[in-house]
Design an enzyme around this catalytic site. Structure first.
Site, PDB file in Angstrom:
ATOM      1  N   LYS A 172       0.823  -1.216   0.000  1.00  0.00           N
ATOM      2  CA  LYS A 172       0.000   0.000   0.000  1.00  0.00           C
ATOM      3  C   LYS A 172       0.853   1.260   0.000  1.00  0.00           C
ATOM      4  CE  LYS A 172      -4.384  -1.911   1.215  1.00  0.00           C
ATOM      5  NZ  LYS A 172      -5.469  -2.112   2.156  1.00  0.00           N
TER       6      LYS A 172
ATOM      7  N   ARG B  82      -3.451 -10.289   4.426  1.00  0.00           N
ATOM      8  CA  ARG B  82      -3.881 -10.359   3.014  1.00  0.00           C
ATOM      9  C   ARG B  82      -2.739  -9.789   2.184  1.00  0.00           C
ATOM     10  NH1 ARG B  82      -5.987  -6.834  -0.641  1.00  0.00           N
ATOM     11  NH2 ARG B  82      -7.513  -7.642  -2.123  1.00  0.00           N
TER      12      ARG B  82
HETATM   13  N1  PMM Z   1      -7.562  -3.699   0.477  1.00  0.00           N
HETATM   14  C1  PMM Z   1      -7.803  -3.801  -0.840  1.00  0.00           C
HETATM   15  C2  PMM Z   1      -8.738  -4.726  -1.326  1.00  0.00           C
HETATM   16  N2  PMM Z   1      -9.399  -5.550  -0.477  1.00  0.00           N
HETATM   17  N3  PMM Z   1      -9.807  -6.326   1.693  1.00  0.00           N
HETATM   18  C3  PMM Z   1      -9.578  -6.235   3.006  1.00  0.00           C
HETATM   19  N4  PMM Z   1     -10.228  -7.074   3.851  1.00  0.00           N
HETATM   20  N5  PMM Z   1      -8.712  -5.340   3.539  1.00  0.00           N
HETATM   21  C4  PMM Z   1      -8.034  -4.454   2.752  1.00  0.00           C
HETATM   22  O1  PMM Z   1      -7.278  -3.610   3.290  1.00  0.00           O
HETATM   23  C5  PMM Z   1      -8.234  -4.510   1.335  1.00  0.00           C
HETATM   24  C6  PMM Z   1      -9.149  -5.478   0.841  1.00  0.00           C
HETATM   25  C7  PMM Z   1      -7.051  -2.932  -1.787  1.00  0.00           C
HETATM   26  O2  PMM Z   1      -5.880  -3.558  -2.189  1.00  0.00           O
HETATM   27  P1  PMM Z   1      -5.700  -4.407  -3.578  1.00  0.00           P
HETATM   28  O3  PMM Z   1      -5.981  -3.439  -4.716  1.00  0.00           O
HETATM   29  O4  PMM Z   1      -4.287  -4.882  -3.533  1.00  0.00           O
HETATM   30  O5  PMM Z   1      -6.636  -5.558  -3.631  1.00  0.00           O
END
Ligand code: PMM
Length: 265
Positions: A204, A244
Site C-alpha cells: 500500500k 492479506r
Molecule cells: N484492500 C484492498 C482490497 N481488499 N480487503 C480487506 N479485507 N482489507 C483491505 O485492506 C483490502 C481489501 C485494496 O488492495 P488491492 O488493490 O491490492 O486488492
C-alpha cells in the site's frame, strides 16, 4: 490470504489475471506456496477507482471462484455487493471479504447469514471515488474500533453468527499514512475486541511514502515487498489472525521464522 484481483485496474496486480487460465494458475500457485485462502476480487478499490456494474463484476470472478473451489481451495470473494457475494458463494466461495463492512449493500448481511459463510467486516466510510475526503477522525484508533463494533452489532442483529465474523481496520480506506501507522501500532486493541483480525498492508501507498527516494518520489509498488513483510510480522506479533498479501511465499517464510522464534522461548 493470497490476493487475486481479476481486474484491469487494481493498483498492484491490475490487468495481470484478467485471463481465466492465468487467474486460476496464480490462485493455485499461491495455495501451493502456503495461502490458506485465495481472495478473488472483480472490482478495484484503489483510491479514485471507477466502479463497475454488478454483472461485470460477476462475469470477472464467477468462473475463477468455481475453478479454484473445485480444486479444493478455500476462496473468499472481495466484494461490497450482495449479488456478487451470492453468485460467488454459489460458485463455492466460503468467505465474503466486504471492504464496506456491510455498509455498501443492505442485502449483504442477509446473504451472509443465509449462507452461513465467514464475513470480513472491514472499516470503511465510503466508496473509492471520495474516500480520502472522509479521512477525518477525533481519535483514529478509538473511532475505527467504535465504527467496527457498530458493524458487528448490525451483523449480529441480522442473524450472522458471531463465530463467522472477522475484523479488519481497513488500511488506506479513508486513512492517511499517519492513520495507517497508528492503526498498525495499536493492532492489539483490535485483537482485544475478541474477533479474528485480518491485516492488509500489502504494497500500500503508505509504505511507498515511508520509503520515498531523496527527491520525495514514492517507492514503486513492485519494490514494497520487504516493507510489507515487516508489517505482516508485526501484525502476527500483535495477534492478527491473518494477513492479506500479494507475495505469499515471502509471507509464509517470514511467518515460519516468526513461529519458530515464538515457540523456542
Ligand atoms: N484492500 C484492498 C482490497 N481488499 N480487503 C480487506 N479485507 N482489507 C483491505 O485492506 C483490502 C481489501 C485494496 O488492495 P488491492 O488493490 O491490492 O486488492
Amino acid at each position: 490470504m493470497g490476493i487475486l484481483n481479476v481486474t484491469p485496474d487494481s493498483f498492484s496486480d491490475g490487468g495481470r489475471y484478467l485471463d481465466f487460465a492465468d487467474a486460476v494458475d496464480h490462485g493455485e500457485q499461491m495455495a501451493a506456496e502456503g495461502a490458506d485462502i485465495i481472495d478473488v476480487g472483480g472490482e478495484s478499490t484503489r483510491p479514485g477507482a471507477e466502479r463497475v456494474d454488478a454483472a461485470t463484476e460477476i462475469a470477472r470472478v464467477k468462473d475463477v471462484v468455481s475453478a479454484l473451489a473445485e480444486r479444493g481451495l478455500a476462496v473468499s470473494i472481495d466484494t461490497t455487493r450482495a449479488a456478487v457475494a451470492a453468485a460467488a458463494i454459489e460458485a463455492g466461495a466460503s468467505v465474503v471479504n466486504d471492504v464496506s463492512g456491510g455498509l455498501a449493500d443492505p442485502d449483504m448481511a442477509r446473504v451472509v447469514a443465509d449462507a452461513g459463510v465467514r464475513w470480513v467486516l472491514m472499516h470503511w466510510r465510503g466508496h473509492s471515488a471520495d474516500m480520502q475526503r472522509l479521512a477525518h477522525y477525533d481519535d483514529i484508533v478509538a473511532d475505527v474500533k467504535a465504527e467496527l463494533e457498530d458493524r458487528v452489532e448490525a451483523a449480529l442483529e441480522s442473524g450472522v453468527d458471531a463465530n463467522r465474523i472477522i475484523l479488519d481496520p481497513g488500511l488506506g480506506f479513508a486513512k492517511t499514512a499517519e492513520h495507517n501507522w497508528r492503526l498498525s501500532a495499536c493492532l492489539e486493541e483490535f485483537v482485544a475486541l475478541g474477533y479474528p483480525v485480518l491485516f492488509a498492508s500489502s504494497r500500500k501507498s503508505y509504505l511507498g511514502s515511508l520509503l520515498a527516494d531523496e527527491a520525495g518520489g514514492p517507492r514503486p509498488v513492485g519494490r514494497r515487498e520487504a516493507a510489507t513483510l515487516a508489517t505482516s510480522l508485526l501484525a502476527f506479533e500483535a495477534g492478527a489472525w491473518g494477513v492479506r498479501v500479494h507475495d505469499v511465499v515471502g509471507t509464509a517464510d517470514a511467518r515460519a521464522v516468526w513461529l519458530a522464534t515464538r515457540r523456542a522461548c
